[in-house]
Scaffold this motif. Structure first.
Motif, PDB file in Angstrom:
ATOM      1  N   GLY A 177      -2.164  15.572  -5.073  1.00 17.20           N
ATOM      2  CA  GLY A 177      -1.836  14.584  -5.428  1.00 17.20           C
ATOM      3  C   GLY A 177      -1.235  13.508  -4.244  1.00 17.20           C
ATOM      4  O   GLY A 177      -0.609  12.755  -3.818  1.00 17.20           O
ATOM      5  N   TYR A 178       0.074  15.431  -3.784  1.00 10.80           N
ATOM      6  CA  TYR A 178       0.882  14.849  -3.447  1.00 10.80           C
ATOM      7  C   TYR A 178       0.260  14.372  -1.753  1.00 10.80           C
ATOM      8  O   TYR A 178       1.134  14.247  -0.986  1.00 10.80           O
ATOM      9  CB  TYR A 178       1.497  16.011  -2.695  1.00 10.80           C
ATOM     10  N   VAL A 179      -0.963  14.575  -1.427  1.00 12.73           N
ATOM     11  CA  VAL A 179      -1.878  13.670  -0.384  1.00 12.73           C
ATOM     12  C   VAL A 179      -0.936  12.530  -0.128  1.00 12.73           C
ATOM     13  O   VAL A 179      -1.496  11.866   1.321  1.00 12.73           O
ATOM     14  CB  VAL A 179      -3.029  13.965  -0.050  1.00 12.73           C
ATOM     15  N   TYR A 180      -1.410  11.777  -0.858  1.00 18.12           N
ATOM     16  CA  TYR A 180      -0.672  10.412  -1.095  1.00 18.12           C
ATOM     17  C   TYR A 180       0.547   9.965  -0.744  1.00 18.12           C
ATOM     18  O   TYR A 180       0.737   8.700  -0.378  1.00 18.12           O
ATOM     19  CB  TYR A 180      -1.492  10.311  -2.464  1.00 18.12           C
TER      20      TYR A 180
ATOM     21  N   MET B 246       0.380  -0.995   0.102  1.00 20.61           N
ATOM     22  CA  MET B 246      -0.012   0.110  -0.347  1.00 20.61           C
ATOM     23  C   MET B 246       0.664   1.567   0.190  1.00 20.61           C
ATOM     24  O   MET B 246       0.296   2.350  -0.422  1.00 20.61           O
ATOM     25  CB  MET B 246      -1.249   0.110   1.028  1.00 20.61           C
ATOM     26  N   SER B 247       1.828   1.458   0.548  1.00 16.73           N
ATOM     27  CA  SER B 247       2.649   2.504   0.875  1.00 16.73           C
ATOM     28  C   SER B 247       3.335   2.268  -0.995  1.00 16.73           C
ATOM     29  O   SER B 247       3.274   3.847  -0.988  1.00 16.73           O
ATOM     30  CB  SER B 247       3.563   2.471   1.779  1.00 16.73           C
ATOM     31  N   ALA B 248       3.502   1.852  -1.124  1.00 11.79           N
ATOM     32  CA  ALA B 248       4.307   1.541  -2.586  1.00 11.79           C
ATOM     33  C   ALA B 248       3.390   2.278  -3.146  1.00 11.79           C
ATOM     34  O   ALA B 248       3.538   3.586  -4.425  1.00 11.79           O
ATOM     35  CB  ALA B 248       5.291   0.300  -3.251  1.00 11.79           C
ATOM     36  N   ALA B 249       1.886   1.900  -3.552  1.00 14.01           N
ATOM     37  CA  ALA B 249       0.996   2.118  -4.470  1.00 14.01           C
ATOM     38  C   ALA B 249       0.302   3.214  -4.413  1.00 14.01           C
ATOM     39  O   ALA B 249       0.214   4.314  -5.224  1.00 14.01           O
ATOM     40  CB  ALA B 249      -0.503   1.100  -4.338  1.00 14.01           C
ATOM     41  N   SER B 250       0.098   3.896  -2.734  1.00  6.96           N
ATOM     42  CA  SER B 250      -0.006   5.347  -2.762  1.00  6.96           C
ATOM     43  C   SER B 250       1.206   6.271  -3.141  1.00  6.96           C
ATOM     44  O   SER B 250       0.054   7.431  -3.965  1.00  6.96           O
ATOM     45  CB  SER B 250       0.305   5.657  -1.426  1.00  6.96           C
TER      46      SER B 250
ATOM     47  N   TYR C 166      -3.372  -0.355  -4.371  1.00 13.31           N
ATOM     48  CA  TYR C 166      -3.457   0.077  -3.532  1.00 13.31           C
ATOM     49  C   TYR C 166      -4.373  -1.087  -3.067  1.00 13.31           C
ATOM     50  O   TYR C 166      -4.517  -1.451  -1.994  1.00 13.31           O
ATOM     51  CB  TYR C 166      -3.926   1.008  -3.655  1.00 13.31           C
ATOM     52  N   ILE C 167      -5.362  -1.084  -3.962  1.00  9.50           N
ATOM     53  CA  ILE C 167      -6.879  -1.936  -3.044  1.00  9.50           C
ATOM     54  C   ILE C 167      -6.836  -2.781  -2.817  1.00  9.50           C
ATOM     55  O   ILE C 167      -7.029  -3.819  -2.393  1.00  9.50           O
ATOM     56  CB  ILE C 167      -8.488  -1.609  -4.259  1.00  9.50           C
ATOM     57  N   SER C 168      -6.118  -3.517  -4.061  1.00 14.35           N
ATOM     58  CA  SER C 168      -5.474  -5.573  -3.556  1.00 14.35           C
ATOM     59  C   SER C 168      -5.070  -5.423  -2.500  1.00 14.35           C
ATOM     60  O   SER C 168      -4.833  -7.054  -1.547  1.00 14.35           O
ATOM     61  CB  SER C 168      -5.418  -5.901  -4.483  1.00 14.35           C
ATOM     62  N   ALA C 169      -3.841  -4.722  -1.981  1.00  9.44           N
ATOM     63  CA  ALA C 169      -3.389  -4.823  -0.965  1.00  9.44           C
ATOM     64  C   ALA C 169      -4.127  -4.533   0.681  1.00  9.44           C
ATOM     65  O   ALA C 169      -3.521  -5.470   0.701  1.00  9.44           O
ATOM     66  CB  ALA C 169      -1.698  -4.134  -1.074  1.00  9.44           C
TER      67      ALA C 169
END
Length: 480
Positions: free
Chosen positions: A443-446, A361-365, A387-390
């Protein structure tokens, strides 16, 4: 104590998975379907519910239907965010009292109450013509879902044999995702100016069906034994759930009695239920309480509900024509991967899946952030799907499941209530705060979500014990 998963044959294990157990679990999980449905019900129809920000002569004739219901409601983005977040406020209140209600009145009667509240709240949402009406409706369904998300995993944990607890406990999160998927499926046809109210009314139908189904099943035998001391009722309820002999039912109940006595000796208390504030302040509960706080709040601060609440709006910036369909695809992946996780959670354990989930999730974010900043639509969709799969493989199903496993029998209901309150607080912060931070940071919020997820993974590695194949509190916390 319950038999270890390592000491039971596959044949015996399969025999314990009876039709009454499956049906009872499905009935309880309908509460989680309601929870998932209400989480996502305002995502897709946002643009239809909110009136265009224009003024014109004949405004009421343009926007009011002949049935007396407004075709749209004048709302600002901040007000819509507040309506979304009020679900969390109601949920927090419901979860605060959920453990106490479930202990006093039982899991079954409490579920009757929540189904009634869910039905009323959905009808209020359907009939609302203004901001206040939507707020009230969301608070009511939030209270109902707050209690349900305490009762559902608690009931499943108590009726399920230890060898099936991971798989059956995962059905709670799977049902939440099914509720979200149901919302997104119906939104394809109903998320428009004419039918958005019917999308909100479906929640009432789910609550009514759930109410009727609860009539068909037994109260938790473990609750009956502990809180009513009616041995015959507990035996009847357990016999309904198990395809075992009367002696084996007696043996399991005797195991529960030993578990209750062990918990009383360790805590120094009698069988009176632990109150919420006793749990919050008690030094003897510190280790599980800290882990539960981190896991249940961390689940939300990894950012999942930024997608569940506002996914359509995020995707529509790059793919306006396909945003609802992309969000529907996200919901399908969420359900499929959560189901797969339920098949492996008892094989690979809770901790490895939590670690895998948060790291990915960290990488996907990070890549979601990059995709939004650089306007890469394909990359955004792929990153959201990953992200959702993780999330679905670990951080989705495990937190509510693991609360009861980290706790003693004496504190399990209160711990479930406490953990769910923590989850609601974090959900409110994301639900209300994300639109504001997103407007400031884009987008930086992610990037913030990515940084939190990797820090959370480190905490899990250091401080959260594995509960797989461990049947008592002492064994679980022996090395911590």
């Amino acid at each position: 104590m319950p038999e270890s998963t390592s000491l039971i044959s596959d044949t015996k294990k399969r025999a314990l998975l009876t039709n009454p157990l499956i049906f009872s679990t499905l009935v309880a999980c309908m509460g989680s379907i309601q929870y998932g449905y209400h989480i996502a019900e305002l995502n897709a129809p946002q643009q239809s519910i909110m009136c265009p920000t224009v003024t014109m002569e004949g405004y009421e004739e343009t926007y009011l239907g002949s049935h007396g219901y407004a075709q749209c409601i004048t709302l600002t983005d901040q007000q819509y965010g507040a309506i979304t977040a009020m679900f969390s406020v109601g949920g927090l209140v419901g979860s605060f009292f959920g453990g106490r209600l479930a202990n006093r009145y039982g899991r079954k009667f409490t579920s009757f109450i929540t189904c009634t509240l869910g039905l009323v709240g959905s009808c209020v949402l359907f009939a609302s013509n203004n901001y206040a009406g939507l707020l009230i409706g969301r608070i009511i369904v939030g209270v109902a879902c707050g209690v349900q998300i305490v009762v559902t995993p608690l009931y499943i944990n108590e009726i399920t044999p230890a060898v099936w607890r991971g798989a059956m406990g995962s059905m709670n999160q799977l049902s939440i995702n099914l509720g979200i998927l149901l919302t997104q499926s119906l939104a394809i046809k109903l998320a428009n100016e004419l039918y958005w109210r019917w999308l909100l009314l479906v929640g009432a139908a789910i609550a009514a069906i759930n109410f009727v189904c609860w009539i068909q099943i037994y109260e938790s035998p473990k609750w009956l034994l502990r809180h009513t001391n009616k041995l015959d009722k507990a035996e009847n309820a357990l016999s309904y759930l198990r395809s075992t002999t009367y002696q084996e039912v007696k043996n399991e109940i005797n195991d529960w009695k030993k578990e209750f006595r062990h918990a009383e000796i360790e805590s120094g208390t009698n069988v009176r239920p632990l109150t919420f504030w006793q749990y919050v302040r008690g030094a003897s509960h510190k280790k599980p309480r800290d882990a539960i706080t981190a896991i249940l709040m961390g689940q939300q601060f990894c950012g999942i509900n930024s997608i569940i609440f506002y996914g359509v709006k995020i995707i529509s910036r790059l793919l306006p024509e396909y945003a609802i369909f992309a969000n529907f695809g996200v919901s399908i992946i969420n359900v499929v991967v959560t189901f797969l996780a339920s098949l492996i959670v008892d094989q690979y354990g809770r901790k490895p899946l939590l670690l895998t989930s948060t790291i990915i999730m960290s990488a996907a974010s990070f890549f979601i952030s990059i995709s939004i900043i650089n306007l890469k639509s394909v990359s955004l969709i792929i990153s959201i799907f990953v992200y959702i799969s993780a999330f679905a493989i670990g951080l989705g199903p495990i937190p509510f499941l693991i609360i009861g496993e980290l706790s003693t029998a004496e504190e399990s209901a209160t711990a479930q209530s406490y953990g769910t309150v923590c989850n609601w607080l974090a959900t409110f912060v994301i639900g209300y705060g994300f639109p504001l931070v997103n407007n400031l940071m884009g987008g930086y919020v992610y990037m913030l979500f990515a940084a939190f997820a990797i820090s959370f993974a480190y905490y899990i590695y250091e401080r959260v014990p594995e509960t797989k194949s461990k049947t008592n509190y002492t064994d679980i916390w022996a090395d911590y």
